[in-house]
Design an enzyme around this catalytic site. Structure first.
Site, mmCIF file in Angstrom:
data_model
loop_
_atom_site.group_PDB
_atom_site.id
_atom_site.type_symbol
_atom_site.label_atom_id
_atom_site.label_comp_id
_atom_site.label_asym_id
_atom_site.label_seq_id
_atom_site.Cartn_x
_atom_site.Cartn_y
_atom_site.Cartn_z
ATOM 1 N N PRO A 178 0.825 -1.465 -0.301
ATOM 2 C CA PRO A 178 0.123 0.241 0.573
ATOM 3 C C PRO A 178 0.699 1.319 -0.339
ATOM 4 O O PRO A 178 2.016 1.630 0.398
ATOM 5 C CB PRO A 178 -0.600 0.516 1.625
ATOM 6 C CG PRO A 178 -1.255 -1.805 1.914
ATOM 7 C CD PRO A 178 0.231 -1.931 1.065
ATOM 8 N N GLU A 179 0.548 2.087 -1.056
ATOM 9 C CA GLU A 179 1.544 3.355 -0.398
ATOM 10 C C GLU A 179 0.295 4.616 -0.461
ATOM 11 O O GLU A 179 -0.409 4.281 0.329
ATOM 12 C CB GLU A 179 1.734 3.932 -2.599
ATOM 13 C CG GLU A 179 2.178 2.922 -3.216
ATOM 14 C CD GLU A 179 2.843 2.844 -4.286
ATOM 15 O OE1 GLU A 179 3.140 3.831 -5.223
ATOM 16 O OE2 GLU A 179 2.982 2.334 -5.721
ATOM 17 N N LYS A 236 3.734 6.126 4.292
ATOM 18 C CA LYS A 236 3.294 4.933 4.530
ATOM 19 C C LYS A 236 2.961 4.485 5.748
ATOM 20 O O LYS A 236 2.343 3.414 6.079
ATOM 21 C CB LYS A 236 3.815 3.910 4.184
ATOM 22 C CG LYS A 236 3.809 4.489 2.103
ATOM 23 C CD LYS A 236 4.746 3.595 1.523
ATOM 24 C CE LYS A 236 5.328 3.569 0.318
ATOM 25 N NZ LYS A 236 6.288 3.216 -0.155
ATOM 26 N N ARG A 285 12.664 -3.542 -9.369
ATOM 27 C CA ARG A 285 10.990 -3.100 -9.202
ATOM 28 C C ARG A 285 11.081 -3.235 -10.613
ATOM 29 O O ARG A 285 11.743 -2.347 -11.833
ATOM 30 C CB ARG A 285 11.166 -2.280 -8.835
ATOM 31 C CG ARG A 285 11.106 -1.636 -7.499
ATOM 32 C CD ARG A 285 10.899 -0.814 -7.103
ATOM 33 N NE ARG A 285 11.262 -0.185 -4.818
ATOM 34 C CZ ARG A 285 10.562 -0.288 -4.097
ATOM 35 N NH1 ARG A 285 9.562 -0.401 -4.343
ATOM 36 N NH2 ARG A 285 10.674 0.038 -3.079
#
Length: 273
Positions: free
Chosen positions: A2-3, A59, A263
């Site tokens: 989650p960002e 976050k 990534r």
């Protein structure tokens, strides 16, 4: 993971659900998720405390209690759910805050990467993980001048720079890809090679994309839901993330995916330069 938009929506829903609730029992089923304090001390510090409110920094979620603050990071798949004490406890429930009104705030995490720690009340600046965070992208502290200065100081890829929480807090893999696309900049470009106009476009894209993502409840790409179990809607707005080989919404060329510093990274080779 989650960002910022997802964590902000978790915060907002928790703020509707838990203030005023008093903790009378804490159950820690996975001790490694408690950091900086032994689990038994963590429990002892929280029993008898009342939740006054829920904040967010980057976050991180911050639960302000009567005499202390709980600092929590959801990591990859952490979730908070408020439930009746009689509801079955799932095998993925690892920390339980039981309240005097017979409800429970349960922390679920399939991968067990989430963390919690107790800090001094409103003393998040004293914790290393919070102290190093940069400005929030939707606040006045996030300025084009400071952002440009930070970008020009590094030769790292611009996407990598965006993921640096010291430059701007809360941007993660999904939104970094979307920001670069919106700004028409290749994610692997060296940050210090960007022109002033390109940096300005990235700054504006960061603000606009994060604003809309928050408004739409975040992105449910894997398992994300807010604390009321609702899915996000911004995933329907994504233009490059997760769109490998699909036609670009602007030019029709296939979206490409590469590995950038480990990534998965998505971009349009035609629109982004």
């Amino acid at each position: 993971m989650p960002e910022m938009p997802e964590v902000e929506n978790v915060r907002a829903t928790l703020q509707e659900l838990v203030p005023g609730k008093k903790i009378d029992q804490v159950i820690v089923r996975v001790p490694k998720m408690i950091v900086s304090t032994p689990p038994d001390e963590f429990v002892h510090m929280l029993v008898g405390q009342e939740i006054e409110g829920v904040r967010r920094r980057g976050k991180f979620l911050l639960f302000d209690l009567t005499n202390c603050t709980i600092l929590s990071h959801l990591r990859m798949e952490g979730k908070f759910r408020l439930m009746d004490e009689k509801e079955e406890v799932s095998k993925h429930t690892h920390i339980i805050f039981h309240f005097e009104d017979h409800t429970e705030l349960r922390f679920l995490d399939v991968r067990k990467f989430g963390t919690m720690e107790v800090t001094n009340k409103y003393g998040e600046g004293e914790t290393r993980s919070i102290k190093k965070l940069g400005p929030e992208p939707l606040t006045q502290a996030f300025t084009s001048t400071d952002f440009a200065t930070g970008v020009k100081k590094t030769s790292r890829a611009i996407k990598t720079a965006l993921l640096d929480q010291k430059l701007v807090a809360g941007v993660g893999n999904i939104y970094a890809d979307e920001i670069c696309f919106e700004a028409k900049v290749r994610p692997e470009r060296a940050a210090n090679s960007l022109s002033d106009k390109e940096i300005k476009r990235i700054f504006e894209a960061t603000k606009s994309i994060m604003t809309e993502a928050v408004a739409l409840g975040g992105s449910t790409v894997r398992t994300y839901v807010n604390s009321q179990g609702k899915l996000g809607q911004y995933q329907d707005k994504l233009k490059v993330y997760g769109k490998t080989d699909e036609p670009c919404v602007v030019c029709g060329k296939p979206i490409e995916k590469i590995k950038l510093n480990g990534r998965g990274t998505h971009f349009c080779p035609n629109c982004q330069k």
